[in-house]
Design a protein around this motif. Structure first.
Motif, PDB file in Angstrom:
ATOM      1  N   LEU A 143     -26.257 -40.507  10.625  1.00  0.00           N
ATOM      2  CA  LEU A 143     -26.261 -39.130  10.131  1.00  0.00           C
ATOM      3  C   LEU A 143     -26.447 -38.167  11.298  1.00  0.00           C
ATOM      4  CD1 LEU A 143     -26.141 -37.418   7.528  1.00  0.00           C
ATOM      5  CD2 LEU A 143     -28.646 -37.517   7.488  1.00  0.00           C
ATOM      6  N   ASP A 157     -28.830 -48.057   3.973  1.00  0.00           N
ATOM      7  CA  ASP A 157     -29.384 -46.987   4.813  1.00  0.00           C
ATOM      8  C   ASP A 157     -28.429 -46.702   5.975  1.00  0.00           C
ATOM      9  OD1 ASP A 157     -30.852 -45.204   6.308  1.00  0.00           O
ATOM     10  OD2 ASP A 157     -32.598 -46.517   6.536  1.00  0.00           O
ATOM     11  N   VAL A 163     -27.268 -37.588   0.737  1.00  0.00           N
ATOM     12  CA  VAL A 163     -28.102 -37.089   1.830  1.00  0.00           C
ATOM     13  C   VAL A 163     -29.320 -36.418   1.213  1.00  0.00           C
ATOM     14  CG1 VAL A 163     -28.215 -35.559   3.838  1.00  0.00           C
ATOM     15  CG2 VAL A 163     -26.060 -36.701   3.263  1.00  0.00           C
ATOM     16  N   HIS A 216     -33.506 -35.850   5.585  1.00  0.00           N
ATOM     17  CA  HIS A 216     -32.499 -36.309   6.541  1.00  0.00           C
ATOM     18  C   HIS A 216     -32.283 -37.818   6.530  1.00  0.00           C
ATOM     19  CE1 HIS A 216     -32.594 -32.193   7.846  1.00  0.00           C
ATOM     20  NE2 HIS A 216     -33.883 -32.309   8.066  1.00  0.00           N
ATOM     21  N   GLN A 217     -32.247 -38.359   5.342  1.00  0.00           N
ATOM     22  CA  GLN A 217     -31.882 -39.758   5.146  1.00  0.00           C
ATOM     23  C   GLN A 217     -30.501 -39.773   4.494  1.00  0.00           C
ATOM     24  OE1 GLN A 217     -33.981 -42.561   5.980  1.00  0.00           O
ATOM     25  NE2 GLN A 217     -34.879 -40.868   7.110  1.00  0.00           N
ATOM     26  N   SER A 257     -28.718 -43.767   7.678  1.00  0.00           N
ATOM     27  CA  SER A 257     -29.360 -42.610   8.303  1.00  0.00           C
ATOM     28  C   SER A 257     -29.159 -42.556   9.809  1.00  0.00           C
ATOM     29  CB  SER A 257     -30.856 -42.605   7.988  1.00  0.00           C
ATOM     30  OG  SER A 257     -31.072 -42.617   6.599  1.00  0.00           O
ATOM     31  N   TRP A 312     -27.731 -42.440   2.401  1.00  0.00           N
ATOM     32  CA  TRP A 312     -27.673 -43.710   1.675  1.00  0.00           C
ATOM     33  C   TRP A 312     -26.287 -43.942   1.097  1.00  0.00           C
ATOM     34  CZ3 TRP A 312     -31.952 -46.498   2.289  1.00  0.00           C
ATOM     35  CH2 TRP A 312     -33.125 -45.822   2.600  1.00  0.00           C
TER      36      TRP A 312
END
Length: 181
Positions: free
Chosen positions: A172, A167, A136, A140-141, A169, A143
């Motif tokens: 998340l 990805d 993280v 705020h991505q 995200s 993987w």
């Protein structure tokens, strides 16, 4: 019915998050282990979803990464999943708790088990066990980071990495399944 287990830290964090942020929802614990850790219902108990919760410590403090990459990461977690448990999961969603030690961050990946398995199979093949690294970033991505090259690792730190299957995200902190109950 006899008590056979206690709530683990990840289950507690997920339950606490839901109760704090969704006042009109209820969190329930099953009386036996069936592959579902939490049941979440609306206030009338007329609709619900089931959650399987997985928790990992943060490995970022012990990882050997370039300083330029490290400073942009909040958490680097590691999970080891039995492929058949994901494939046969009775839970509607798996919640991976991503706790950042140094950054004091708390994030969650809320993903359907079939989506998680599909991505892992695409990235690593249909192996019996999947070793899963979730990173993280501070922007705020999220993987799936297992098997990245040094250049790809650096790109994550720089915010320039792009890979559709890695990805995650959009999962998340995506609590929309709970919100829709």
């Amino acid at each position: 019915m006899r008590p056979m287990f206690t709530v683990h830290a990840g289950e507690f964090l997920v339950g606490q998050h839901i109760e704090t942020n969704f006042k009109d929802k209820r969190v329930w614990l099953p009386s036996k282990d069936t592959g579902v850790d939490l049941l979440v219902t609306n206030a009338r108990n007329s609709r619900g979803i089931t959650l399987q919760v997985k928790f990992s410590r943060d490995f970022l403090p012990i990882m050997k990464l370039a300083a330029s990459t490290r400073k942009h990461l909040q958490a680097c977690t590691w999970f080891s999943f039995d492929r058949s448990k994901i494939a046969q999961s009775p839970a509607d969603f798996w919640v991976l708790v991503l706790l950042g030690f140094e950054s004091k961050s708390r994030d969650y990946l809320v993903v359907k088990p079939e989506e998680l398995l599909n991505r892992l199979d695409k990235l690593h093949g249909k192996t019996a066990r999947h070793q899963v690294y979730v990173w993280v970033t501070d922007d705020h991505q999220a993987w799936l980071a297992r098997g990245l090259s040094m250049a790809e690792t650096k790109a994550i730190g720089e915010g320039s990495f792009g890979h559709r299957d890695r990805d995650v995200s959009r999962f998340l902190n995506n609590w929309s399944p709970i919100d829709r109950l």
